[in-house]
Design a protein around this motif. Structure first.
Motif, PDB file in Angstrom:
ATOM      1  N   ILE A 443       0.637  -1.331  -0.062  1.00 20.13           N
ATOM      2  CA  ILE A 443       0.119   0.131  -0.120  1.00 20.13           C
ATOM      3  C   ILE A 443       1.007   1.153   0.063  1.00 20.13           C
ATOM      4  N   ASN A 444       1.956   1.137   0.817  1.00 18.62           N
ATOM      5  CA  ASN A 444       2.972   2.276   0.875  1.00 18.62           C
ATOM      6  C   ASN A 444       3.530   2.463  -0.534  1.00 18.62           C
ATOM      7  N   ASP A 445       3.931   1.522  -1.147  1.00 17.33           N
ATOM      8  CA  ASP A 445       4.495   1.478  -2.649  1.00 17.33           C
ATOM      9  C   ASP A 445       3.783   1.864  -3.587  1.00 17.33           C
ATOM     10  N   ARG A 446       2.625   1.613  -3.515  1.00 19.91           N
ATOM     11  CA  ARG A 446       1.542   1.739  -4.755  1.00 19.91           C
ATOM     12  C   ARG A 446       0.855   2.997  -4.516  1.00 19.91           C
ATOM     13  N   PHE A 447       0.635   3.641  -3.271  1.00 21.67           N
ATOM     14  CA  PHE A 447      -0.345   4.701  -3.121  1.00 21.67           C
ATOM     15  C   PHE A 447       0.255   6.027  -2.221  1.00 21.67           C
ATOM     16  N   GLY A 448       1.595   5.694  -1.753  1.00 22.09           N
ATOM     17  CA  GLY A 448       2.097   6.578  -1.162  1.00 22.09           C
ATOM     18  C   GLY A 448       2.147   6.579   0.320  1.00 22.09           C
ATOM     19  N   HIS A 449       2.941   7.431   0.956  1.00 19.96           N
ATOM     20  CA  HIS A 449       2.981   7.460   2.551  1.00 19.96           C
ATOM     21  C   HIS A 449       1.699   7.893   3.245  1.00 19.96           C
ATOM     22  N   HIS A 450       0.997   8.866   2.489  1.00 24.52           N
ATOM     23  CA  HIS A 450      -0.223   9.529   2.911  1.00 24.52           C
ATOM     24  C   HIS A 450      -1.249   8.221   3.045  1.00 24.52           C
ATOM     25  N   GLY A 452      -0.421   5.142   3.414  1.00 21.94           N
ATOM     26  CA  GLY A 452      -0.057   4.481   4.550  1.00 21.94           C
ATOM     27  C   GLY A 452      -0.533   4.777   5.962  1.00 21.94           C
ATOM     28  N   ASP A 453      -0.084   6.227   6.094  1.00 17.72           N
ATOM     29  CA  ASP A 453      -0.291   6.738   7.449  1.00 17.72           C
ATOM     30  C   ASP A 453      -1.889   6.578   7.703  1.00 17.72           C
ATOM     31  N   ALA A 454      -2.794   6.627   6.630  1.00 15.92           N
ATOM     32  CA  ALA A 454      -4.126   6.800   6.891  1.00 15.92           C
ATOM     33  C   ALA A 454      -4.408   5.262   7.565  1.00 15.92           C
ATOM     34  N   VAL A 455      -3.932   4.350   6.594  1.00 18.84           N
ATOM     35  CA  VAL A 455      -4.166   2.725   7.060  1.00 18.84           C
ATOM     36  C   VAL A 455      -3.649   2.459   8.701  1.00 18.84           C
ATOM     37  N   LEU A 456      -2.462   3.102   8.933  1.00 19.21           N
ATOM     38  CA  LEU A 456      -2.056   3.007  10.283  1.00 19.21           C
ATOM     39  C   LEU A 456      -3.008   3.692  11.476  1.00 19.21           C
ATOM     40  N   PRO A 507     -12.169  -3.973   4.436  1.00 21.19           N
ATOM     41  CA  PRO A 507     -11.421  -2.754   3.663  1.00 21.19           C
ATOM     42  C   PRO A 507     -11.493  -1.499   4.418  1.00 21.19           C
ATOM     43  N   ILE A 508     -10.522  -0.798   4.126  1.00 20.82           N
ATOM     44  CA  ILE A 508     -10.232   0.505   4.636  1.00 20.82           C
ATOM     45  C   ILE A 508     -10.143   1.484   3.550  1.00 20.82           C
ATOM     46  N   ARG A 509     -11.062   2.650   3.725  1.00 21.16           N
ATOM     47  CA  ARG A 509     -11.308   3.567   2.492  1.00 21.16           C
ATOM     48  C   ARG A 509     -10.058   4.788   2.662  1.00 21.16           C
ATOM     49  N   GLY A 512     -10.895   7.597  -1.330  1.00 24.69           N
ATOM     50  CA  GLY A 512     -11.982   7.090  -2.105  1.00 24.69           C
ATOM     51  C   GLY A 512     -11.654   5.745  -2.938  1.00 24.69           C
ATOM     52  N   ARG A 513     -10.591   5.205  -2.545  1.00 21.33           N
ATOM     53  CA  ARG A 513     -10.300   3.745  -2.995  1.00 21.33           C
ATOM     54  C   ARG A 513     -10.563   2.959  -1.468  1.00 21.33           C
ATOM     55  N   ALA A 514     -10.557   1.588  -1.672  1.00 29.29           N
ATOM     56  CA  ALA A 514     -10.647   0.527  -0.582  1.00 29.29           C
ATOM     57  C   ALA A 514      -9.343  -0.180  -0.684  1.00 29.29           C
TER      58      ALA A 514
END
Length: 558
Positions: A443-450, A452-456, A507-509, A512-514
């Motif tokens: 997730i970090n590699d594909r969508f960026g650290h932003h 990744g931070d939201a997931v954390l 899933p975590i949104r 706009g993406r899950a």
């Protein structure tokens, strides 16, 4: 100080800063207070040189105290700089809140003015935030500590030990210190006035009425709270007189205050501190009750006014509102012990909480503990030194020795369950669940650290919602979390791991993406005789065993 990464400021650094701020109010005289202000910059803020420039009655500023260098003190102490030169300096350079920073590239125009200084030439900085010998940093001191009030002095600092311009935390710490330094200088002046008033009451009987009027005005119009209380007799501690500032602080009229004592107003947890302070005539920080039921942090300073024949007659108490300082200290302490992204306890706080439950006494293979202690009735364990401990389990390992005089130290031994048996014997212990997210790196590699931070942040929320009140959820670092859950059996801990894994996998949104992550859990058990590192390492190893036992697809699916 500045070498520490923000917001992970060490608690030792915060304690050191708190200590130098507290020391400002312990000086015996006005001169000692000024020197304490200069020395506190060196001891608590990471600079090698400091000077307190005090406004004189004629408006010019005199160097009243120098810290960090005997040579600089010999060169500058007692010298005077004109008010206009100082106003020129404070209007130049960069504004860092209330601070004024004049870089060497602008400050050369000040080299020949009449303000005492110790600056020497030096080479150009090697990197943008390197401190140059001709850089100047000033912290204005305002009456009552309030920015924009009457200027009572300027605190000059130089030579940061790390050779860099102060960062955001360093600037905030210097600004906070200047606030409390101004308050301490004002309070020192006030204390001096009060002491002189009291001396006049004792030594100048022929001018008694004039002295009483002087005392009354100093008392009534003091900017901070003042009170007079009885000492001795049936009415010991009763408030005889309070000034308007104290009545406003507590939201109580003077007539109501005269029916009370400080023991009626103090927070129940602070009553011991109040009693010790009243008896010794010293200083204490405690909480007093307002009329609306809330509490405010204050600093009490007591002076025992004595009669040569009859002993102590009454207490003169100075009450200073320190609510803002206490709130700021709590904020700084929270920043030092909690993760800035998720708000969870950080690695240091996790280890501290875990270590608080452990002691160095390991259990013997046959039961009991290696220091020769046994468990007494009611879950009390007596070690070889005669100290009492509590136990998680009420099992008798022998006949307890007499414990009538043994002191109880409050420690409850943490005993892990027996994991050698396939049968869950129902033993309850302190479970340590080590959680590592599966699929987080992609997730970090594909969508960026932003993303990744939201997931954390969302994972932290789900973990927190999935445990009981009183359990600890901490972020160890990266995508690793740890849960401390006390009073669980082996089956309970396994069920908790499954519930938390199921809470994480939906899933975590994000934008706009899950996205989905899985989680691998390792369950360890804390026990006395182990260190916090050993407990975490054990849970970490079990997590990796559990992770390798599951395919990547099953890991992501939970």
């Amino acid at each position: 100080m500045e070498t520490e990464s923000e917001p992970y400021i060490r608690l030792a650094t915060l304690r050191q800063l708190h200590q130098v701020v507290a020391d400002l109010n312990t000086a015996r005289s006005f001169a000692d207070t000024l020197q304490a202000v200069a020395d506190g910059v060196i001891a608590g803020l990471g600079f090698e040189l400091s000077a307190v420039n005090l406004v004189r009655p004629d408006g010019d500023l005199v160097v009243a105290a120098v810290g960090g260098s005997a040579g600089a003190e010999a060169l500058m102490a007692g010298r005077v700089g004109s008010r206009c030169s100082w106003e020129r300096r404070l209007s130049m350079g960069e504004r860092w809140g209330d601070l004024r920073f004049i870089p060497y590239s602008e400050g050369w125009v000040l080299d020949d003015d009449d303000v005492p200084q110790w600056h020497t030439p030096g080479p150009a900085p090697r990197f943008p935030d390197e401190w140059h010998p001709m850089d100047r940093l000033f912290a204005p001191l305002y009456a009552a500590g309030a920015s924009g009030g009457e200027l009572i002095g300027v605190l000059s600092v130089d030579k940061p030990r790390n050779g860099r311009h102060p960062g955001a935390w360093g600037r905030e710490a210097l600004q906070m210190y200047a606030f409390h330094a101004a308050v301490a200088i004002g309070n020192a002046r006030l204390r001096g006035n009060m002491q002189r008033a009291l001396l006049r009451l004792e030594r100048e009987q022929q001018a008694l009425r004039a002295s009483e009027e002087s005392f009354r005005q100093a008392f009534e119009y003091a900017p901070s709270g003042m009170a007079i209380a009885e000492m001795g007799g049936d009415q010991h501690g009763r408030l005889l007189r309070t000034n308007d500032a104290l009545c406003r602080l507590l939201g109580r009229p003077a007539s109501a205050m005269r029916r009370l004592s400080f023991s009626d107003l103090v927070h129940p947890e602070d009553i011991g501190t109040l009693l010790r302070t009243s008896a010794e005539g010293g200083r204490a920080e405690l909480r007093l009750a307002r009329r609306d039921g809330s509490y405010v942090w204050v600093s009490l300073r007591n002076s025992v006014v004595a009669d040569a024949a009859d002993g102590p007659r009454f207490l003169l108490t100075h009450v200073e509102d320190i609510e803002e300082r206490k709130r700021h200290e709590l904020q700084l302490a929270h920043r030092a012990s909690h993760d800035s992204l998720t708000g969870l306890p950080n690695s240091a706080e996790l280890r501290a909480r875990l270590a608080a439950r452990l002691c160095a006494t390991p259990p013997r293979p046959g039961g009991g503990y290696e220091d020769g202690g046994v468990e007494g009735a009611g879950g009390v364990y007596v070690d070889a030194a005669g100290h009492l401990h509590g136990f998680d389990e009420f099992e008798c390992f022998g006949t307890p020795p007499p414990v009538e005089t043994a002191p109880f130290d409050g420690h409850v031994h943490t005993v892990p369950p027996n994991e050698d048996s396939d049968i869950d014997d129902g033993h309850k212990g302190l479970a340590v669940l080590f959680c590592d997210l599966d699929g987080f790196k992609s997730i970090n590699d594909r969508f960026g650290h932003h993303a990744g931070d939201a997931v954390l942040i969302e994972v932290a929320r789900r973990l927190t919602n999935g445990v009981r009140e009183g359990d600890t959820v901490a972020r160890l670092g990266g995508d690793e979390f740890v849960v401390l859950a006390d009073g669980l059996g082996r089956a309970d801990a396994a069920d908790l791991a499954v519930r938390l894994r199921n809470a994480i996998t939906p899933p975590i949104r994000v934008d706009g993406r899950a996205v989905r992550v899985g989680a691998s859990f390792g369950i360890g058990w804390a026990g006395c005789g182990m260190s916090a590192e050993e407990v975490l390492h054990s849970a970490d190893q079990r997590m990796y065993i559990e992770k390798r036992s599951r395919s990547k697809e099953r890991r992501r699916a939970g």
